[in-house]
Design a protein around this motif. Sequence first.
Motif, mmCIF file in Angstrom:
data_model
loop_
_atom_site.group_PDB
_atom_site.id
_atom_site.type_symbol
_atom_site.label_atom_id
_atom_site.label_comp_id
_atom_site.label_asym_id
_atom_site.label_seq_id
_atom_site.Cartn_x
_atom_site.Cartn_y
_atom_site.Cartn_z
ATOM 1 N N LEU A 58 0.940 -1.281 0.062
ATOM 2 C CA LEU A 58 -0.010 0.074 0.102
ATOM 3 C C LEU A 58 0.789 1.161 -0.005
ATOM 4 C CD1 LEU A 58 -2.586 -1.095 2.801
ATOM 5 C CD2 LEU A 58 -2.536 -1.451 0.502
ATOM 6 N N GLU A 59 0.255 2.263 -0.472
ATOM 7 C CA GLU A 59 0.855 3.689 -0.425
ATOM 8 C C GLU A 59 -0.189 4.784 -0.125
ATOM 9 O OE1 GLU A 59 3.593 5.009 -3.617
ATOM 10 O OE2 GLU A 59 4.614 3.258 -3.247
ATOM 11 N N SER A 60 0.059 5.885 0.542
ATOM 12 C CA SER A 60 -1.167 6.755 0.674
ATOM 13 C C SER A 60 -1.186 7.789 -0.626
ATOM 14 C CB SER A 60 -0.735 7.735 1.670
ATOM 15 O OG SER A 60 -0.262 7.295 3.102
ATOM 16 N N ALA A 76 1.893 -0.868 5.721
ATOM 17 C CA ALA A 76 2.008 -0.831 4.052
ATOM 18 C C ALA A 76 1.733 -2.160 3.680
ATOM 19 C CB ALA A 76 3.195 -0.616 3.550
ATOM 20 N N ARG A 77 0.920 -3.022 4.350
ATOM 21 C CA ARG A 77 0.487 -4.354 3.972
ATOM 22 C C ARG A 77 -0.999 -4.640 4.154
ATOM 23 N NH1 ARG A 77 3.764 -8.896 2.146
ATOM 24 N NH2 ARG A 77 5.792 -8.077 1.648
ATOM 25 N N SER A 78 -1.798 -5.105 3.192
ATOM 26 C CA SER A 78 -3.050 -5.672 3.209
ATOM 27 C C SER A 78 -3.613 -6.759 2.763
ATOM 28 C CB SER A 78 -3.984 -4.428 2.797
ATOM 29 O OG SER A 78 -5.447 -4.484 2.903
ATOM 30 N N SER A 79 -4.402 -7.427 3.138
ATOM 31 C CA SER A 79 -4.872 -8.569 2.356
ATOM 32 C C SER A 79 -5.939 -7.987 1.306
ATOM 33 C CB SER A 79 -5.807 -9.643 3.272
ATOM 34 O OG SER A 79 -7.034 -9.143 3.869
ATOM 35 N N MET A 80 -6.150 -8.583 0.012
ATOM 36 C CA MET A 80 -6.760 -8.169 -0.745
ATOM 37 C C MET A 80 -8.312 -8.035 -0.311
ATOM 38 S SD MET A 80 -7.309 -7.430 -3.965
ATOM 39 C CE MET A 80 -6.446 -8.415 -5.236
#
Length: 473
Positions: A58-60, A76-80
Amino acid sequence: DVQIEETETPPHPKTFYDSYVRTGTPLIIRGAATHSPAFTKWTDDYLASTYADLELRLESKAESDWHVPRGDAGIARSSMKHFVSTYHEANVYAISELPSPMYKEIDVLPSMSCGSLLDSMQEVNLWISGGGTSSVLHKDAFHTINCLQNGTKDWIMIHPNYTENIYQAEESEYEVGGRSEIDVGSVDLERFPKMSDVRYSKFTVHSGDCLFFPGGYWHQVRSYGTHNLAVTVLFRRIKSYEDDGDCTPSYIPLSEYYVVWKYNGSGEMSMGNMDVEGVRDMFSQAKNDQGVIKISDIYDYLVGMWEFMPEPGRTQSYSRIQEVFSVLDPEDDGYTSEAVVSALTRDQLKEMSLILEPAEPGNTYEYEYAQVDPDILRHVVQSLADKEKLNRKNFVEAYTRKDGSIYGTEKFANRFFDVLDHDDDDNVSLVDLNDGILDLALVPYRVYELREDRMHEVLEERKRRNRNDHDEL
């Protein structure tokens, strides 16, 4: 006022190489992405249900937000599944390696399906946003095919011939990729007068279109639409096109291609990893007039590559490079040959490239160490201790508070506190902090700070050398 060529028919691989790749000429292929199953399948609901547990980087969206976004898989990490449920409201978008389980639903342009282009793919990336994103003006090291599955993108592109007018950021002057200091939305011609001489292309890519642009081409992108989704294929700068002539160009699923750097949807990513064939080229170019490659020459070259590293990292790299030399020089006689270098497998080259250039922090689960300022963290700890509130509960709350000065994750807060809490009673006294234990807990955060300090020192030294060389002339 510079027009970009367009077509509705993907060119034959040889034509694609001769007319666009080799010459460094961008090309828009209208409608080419509509052949991929992803074009109709990849709705939010489908992605969340089919690829729920795959992790994205992820990024802002807004550069004014200094916080690195948090996902359910960490900083900066996420599951779909979590990303799809939050990105429309949150100040966040996904810019990630495409997880390999999704490859089967992306059909690659026929222009890549034959000859030397067939196995030139370096990495494949995924971009998802709710629109409203805008990149800086930058250039990439690899050739890129950007296929838009949904939404609209406005592009500005500038030929590499104008690089001297682009005002590169300081650290970009020594990189193949890089970024500019210019805000293309509001160019300050008093500060950047050379930009007035730059000619550029401005165009729109729509859902279903693909865009090829060469490595080194400056570009800036704005994305629109509530579900803006693109897949980019990055491929290396091949030196020639070879083809046995027995190939019929066609749309082929990405899952049937060899991609050098793949990401399976969890663990360490490889975005931005080096070109492994470039490692082979580096070794080959070290040969002398007699065709002999001296290990000492390679070593000297690598020492120059590592000058950005702080001392602990350089020492570790000197040690690890012996693994590379043991493959190049199994007899330990100080030499290797072109035949040995040519025979290196891609897997060997990948291992060597990871030794030469370890993973970028943002590709790992340790990214938080690079994002938290150790001096601020020290201040938070000491402030709590002064108020006699340095217990695990209060520290974790201070470390993870969204409006606080750290805004880290609970996992890293507890990991840090575990080092301080040698009695395992969830409390730390001022006496405990005075015996060096705080410095020990801060070590992982200091490593990345040292690297930035070292980079600044090297850049300043290079500028001094350049000034001295200019004065001598």
